[in-house]
Design a protein around this motif. Sequence first.
Motif, mmCIF file in Angstrom:
data_model
loop_
_atom_site.group_PDB
_atom_site.id
_atom_site.type_symbol
_atom_site.label_atom_id
_atom_site.label_comp_id
_atom_site.label_asym_id
_atom_site.label_seq_id
_atom_site.Cartn_x
_atom_site.Cartn_y
_atom_site.Cartn_z
ATOM 1 N N PRO A 117 0.420 -1.357 0.014
ATOM 2 C CA PRO A 117 -0.458 0.026 0.077
ATOM 3 C C PRO A 117 1.495 1.494 -0.109
ATOM 4 C CG PRO A 117 0.258 -1.094 2.090
ATOM 5 C CD PRO A 117 1.039 -1.849 1.667
ATOM 6 N N GLU A 118 0.012 2.757 0.104
ATOM 7 C CA GLU A 118 0.938 3.987 0.556
ATOM 8 C C GLU A 118 1.587 3.720 1.210
ATOM 9 O OE1 GLU A 118 -2.327 3.785 -0.202
ATOM 10 O OE2 GLU A 118 -2.867 4.216 -2.320
ATOM 11 N N SER A 119 3.064 3.598 1.460
ATOM 12 C CA SER A 119 4.236 3.732 2.273
ATOM 13 C C SER A 119 5.720 4.554 1.643
ATOM 14 C CB SER A 119 4.623 1.901 2.693
ATOM 15 O OG SER A 119 3.699 1.397 2.651
ATOM 16 N N PHE A 120 6.071 4.798 2.960
ATOM 17 C CA PHE A 120 7.441 5.405 2.512
ATOM 18 C C PHE A 120 8.481 3.603 2.538
ATOM 19 C CE2 PHE A 120 6.507 8.739 4.498
ATOM 20 C CZ PHE A 120 6.933 10.260 3.546
ATOM 21 N N LEU A 121 9.146 3.554 1.884
ATOM 22 C CA LEU A 121 10.178 2.228 2.088
ATOM 23 C C LEU A 121 11.995 2.793 2.745
ATOM 24 C CD1 LEU A 121 9.682 0.390 -1.129
ATOM 25 C CD2 LEU A 121 8.569 -0.228 0.999
ATOM 26 N N VAL A 122 12.226 2.566 4.086
ATOM 27 C CA VAL A 122 13.439 3.216 4.330
ATOM 28 C C VAL A 122 14.430 2.612 4.459
ATOM 29 C CG1 VAL A 122 14.334 4.581 5.875
ATOM 30 C CG2 VAL A 122 12.074 5.206 5.030
ATOM 31 N N ALA A 123 15.278 2.297 4.093
ATOM 32 C CA ALA A 123 16.495 1.192 4.645
ATOM 33 C C ALA A 123 17.496 2.127 5.740
ATOM 34 C CB ALA A 123 17.303 0.428 2.940
ATOM 35 N N VAL A 124 18.171 1.807 6.502
ATOM 36 C CA VAL A 124 19.273 2.070 6.817
ATOM 37 C C VAL A 124 20.118 1.077 7.398
ATOM 38 C CG1 VAL A 124 19.925 2.793 9.121
ATOM 39 C CG2 VAL A 124 17.875 3.574 8.825
ATOM 40 N N GLY A 144 25.312 -4.748 4.696
ATOM 41 C CA GLY A 144 23.710 -4.723 5.244
ATOM 42 C C GLY A 144 22.736 -3.301 5.583
ATOM 43 N N TRP A 145 21.574 -4.366 5.590
ATOM 44 C CA TRP A 145 20.940 -3.013 5.809
ATOM 45 C C TRP A 145 19.675 -3.153 7.027
ATOM 46 C CZ3 TRP A 145 21.567 1.683 3.863
ATOM 47 C CH2 TRP A 145 22.459 1.468 2.567
ATOM 48 N N TYR A 146 19.248 -2.220 6.942
ATOM 49 C CA TYR A 146 17.666 -2.879 8.317
ATOM 50 C C TYR A 146 16.627 -1.989 6.763
ATOM 51 C CZ TYR A 146 20.281 -3.511 12.152
ATOM 52 O OH TYR A 146 20.836 -3.908 13.209
ATOM 53 N N THR A 147 15.340 -2.481 6.818
ATOM 54 C CA THR A 147 14.244 -1.953 6.016
ATOM 55 C C THR A 147 13.281 -1.938 6.810
ATOM 56 O OG1 THR A 147 13.688 -4.104 4.907
ATOM 57 C CG2 THR A 147 15.595 -2.515 4.211
ATOM 58 N N TYR A 148 12.478 -0.684 6.608
ATOM 59 C CA TYR A 148 10.786 -0.784 7.125
ATOM 60 C C TYR A 148 9.614 -1.014 6.078
ATOM 61 C CZ TYR A 148 13.818 -0.482 10.995
ATOM 62 O OH TYR A 148 14.527 -0.610 12.572
ATOM 63 N N ARG A 149 8.869 -0.796 6.453
ATOM 64 C CA ARG A 149 7.417 -0.060 5.740
ATOM 65 C C ARG A 149 6.808 0.734 6.166
ATOM 66 N NH1 ARG A 149 5.285 -1.047 0.746
ATOM 67 N NH2 ARG A 149 6.436 -2.790 0.023
ATOM 68 N N PHE A 150 6.913 1.992 6.204
ATOM 69 C CA PHE A 150 6.121 3.035 7.323
ATOM 70 C C PHE A 150 4.907 3.317 5.896
ATOM 71 C CE2 PHE A 150 10.597 3.703 8.945
ATOM 72 C CZ PHE A 150 9.755 3.743 10.187
ATOM 73 N N GLU A 151 3.289 2.494 6.652
ATOM 74 C CA GLU A 151 2.460 3.302 6.262
ATOM 75 C C GLU A 151 1.275 4.763 5.534
ATOM 76 O OE1 GLU A 151 -1.094 -0.001 5.665
ATOM 77 O OE2 GLU A 151 0.952 -1.639 5.954
#
Length: 987
Positions: free
Chosen positions: A177-184, A194-201
């Motif tokens: 769905p409509e989201s920010f995808l953020v990788a740290v 490596g990365w931590y990935t997030y999906r913030f709706e």
Amino acid sequence: MKNRLLLLFTFSLFLNFSIFAQKQQAGPVYVDSAKAVPSQALSKGKLVPPESEFKLYNPRNRGINKVVPGKGLPKTEDPALQKKMGEIKAKAPLFTFDGAITRSTPSDPTGVAGPNHYLSAWNSAFRIWDKSGNPLTDAASLASIGGEFQNEVLGDPIVVYDEAADRFILSQFSDTPESFLVAVSQGPDPVNDGWYTYRFETNGVLPDYPKISVWSDGYYITTNKNTNTADESQVIYVLERDKMLLGQTAKVASFPLPGVETNGFYSPAGFHTVGKQLPPRGNAPIVFMQDDAWAGVSEDHLKLWLVNVDWNNVASSTIAESQELNEAAGVSPFIATFDGGSFSNLSQPENAPDIDALQATMMYMTQYRRFSDHNSVVMNFVVDIDPSPAEHAGIRWYELRQPSGGGAWTVYQEGTYAPDNHDRFSGSIGIDTRGNIGLGFTVLDDNPESPVYPSIRYTGRFANDQRGLMTIEEQSIVEGDSPDPNTRYGDYAHLSVDPADGITFWHNAEMFRGVDRVNKIGVFRIAASTGNDIGPIALVSPQDATLTDSEQITVRIRNFGTNAQSNFQVSYSIDGGPAVTETFTGTLAATSSQEFTFSEPADLSEIGTTYTITITTSLSNDSAIGNDSIEEEVRNLPPRDVGVTSIDSPATGQNLSASEEVTVTIENFGGEPQQDIPVSYQVGNNSSVNEVYNEVLPVGGAAVYTFNETANLSPFGRYKITARTNLTDDFDPTNDSETKSVANLNCIPEGSDCSFGDGISYFELGDILNERIPCGDGYNDFISASTDLDRSDGNFTVTVQSYFGEEDFEKFSMWIDLNDNGVFDDEERVITSEVIAAPNTSYSFDFTIPNDAPLGQHLLRIRAGDTRYEGDLNDPCSVMDYGTTHDYSVNVTDSTLDIEDFILNEASLVVLTEGDSQYRVVMETSFDQPLRITVHNILGQKMLENKLENNGDGYVYDLDMSYAARGVYLVRVGTRKVGKVKRFIVK
């Protein structure tokens, strides 16, 4: 089909919401959380190639901006304008390289330097490089990050380096769905850690145009969302930085912008921390410009909000209006709206599509840095540097400061960078650890004689330079090869500061090679990086003036190095002649400038000569001899040379009076101050009005003068006004005069709404070519633009475009005022209700004029608009709900006429008495062959014979009969075979 009633109803609701939402503070309007999904190192086998199918990214979120026609200041040139390029010679880029080659539209270039890597991203891929510009990975799809990025390629990426945490941040958005995808990144190495990935709706709304900034308590994301309800809906998002750095579940809180005014597409900015020293937690600033051309904004200003997030009790978090920095606070008025808010603004060479100037946008990034005694933030956005119909883009930039312990922000300096006729836009600005500022931007010019395709350049300034100026001479990162094949450009550029040294700038922006969009990265420094480096940067004096044979030469010398310097040699030579060498005995501190005056003067005494002065420094251990010499030109100006450079009033208007003020601008082109300058104006071929400007006009100075005697423009019709100076012994008479056409019209239908794109945006007829016509208040005066219509040709073609076109509703009509009464009668309408069926599409219409149409200049009126609404398109005085009206001039000629036909049948000869035995002989016509004038007395004796040239509206001769005897005389104008004769009396 656009539904205006629905739009007006929506706009009405927006106004009501805005009034209802006039609150100083708001809480979060949406709160959520997301779990981290780890992703492993970027092994070569894991990388997914970028998509081969290129596309137009996110076009649906770019509706036209809404402005109030005719509203907004300044009405004159930008008051913060820098008209001259910096004088400090800068070094070329350290190196450049291609960050991406793509055909995605637009490419959305973004990139950031870390301690050992450069991470570049674009729609919708990324690549990682070492700090020398060598690739460490292949270009890869954003989906290659893995985790929540798996199979996600919607794009609009942003990359950030969090210097305090030594981490890279990479984001894009998603609609499923409509989201920010953020990788740290899990460490400082984006390839191997490596990365931590997030999906913030984002609660069902696509977060268009997201921009990330780093603050101590969160990652802040600004968006272009909920434009009609931005003061109460989610616009700003804050991500829980502390948890994301650890790969833990992190919260997101979104906030509105209370008290904001938006106009369609918009982009605020968060303050992004550069440097290892973070600010105290809380009071995270958000900034957006507010243009007084927009509804609800009374004065141009920068508006700031402060966000305070309590991650333990997110509901208690707040965003609050903080400051409005207006003109009283140091923010000069600006024009931040182009073409009525449309997204097609800046002309390119080769008739390529006009480029989006990226208006209503705080350009990425807004960089914040902490110093020992203050905090600074730098920012920029595009402005139109003057209110003329032609767009001229420049970059308005700021450095704001606050006390190191926090508190109110103040404007430390501002400037508008537009040092020549090129357009400059898509800027990105940064500040290094020494307080030097770097500014990267795009340059464009459609001048066919010297075209500039979209090219990437940079300038900058040293921390101790004069405020408000980019003092470094502009340098090129890359010159463009081709125009942009689409109106979409960018949609942004990205400049970052290298954390390894704190003084190296990395700028990433878009240029074109054929159909390919190339993200070019340029690496440059402004700060001194070597110990011993000096050079001349300017000739201080003399400047252009009336010069002598003993002119003192004063130069400005810059220490580019980090060591103080003394006892070095400085030289000058004139036109390549022998050098005059002397010694600078003082101390020139590091990264500073001083003036040096030679004891031996120079002979620059020849009037009208341009001298080339070469200035050179010689330092035995200079590390950069390329900046040791400059050449400057100085002209010995004639002492007496003035002229009228503009006629400022009257202007075309409705029901002009019999006593209209005439105001002109006078300029001194000569080398000495002037006083008691004779100045005159003339309406048509009437007698001239002669007065004297009594004030002192300095060298290079300009002054506005209003004549005491007014002009009678009360009869309807078109007038040509000529103003000139008449200085005795004036050196160059070609710059003495200016001519302006104005009209007294029985009606000017101002007030039509063209903000939806209705009306004429492009008009072409013969020699008239008017492109990107601004909306304004629905009416524009272009009567100074004229073209010939040869009535013997019969048929003519006019070509028009509109920003709006729909089925059979948008229509076009045109009139020519052939009887010159200032009224456009029905029988003078030559085009009636022709259909403009599609937007931004050329439509050509044929028309005729009578074969006996009066020769000479006539007014031409065009109108276009949506005929479904109020206002009669074919009534030239009717105010349409939606449309525009423009006036031009045409000159009716006839190539079939011979001289006998013309003189005997068309011309009218008059002799005007001006007093004191002075007369003006006038034969008004557009015929342009040379004629002769003769004067005979009643006995047939020839008193005078001379050649006459047409001045544009006819033949005019000023006749001095003060030495002639009283009596009757005959004046004749024509050829030797045929002519017109008029009798007059000398009393």
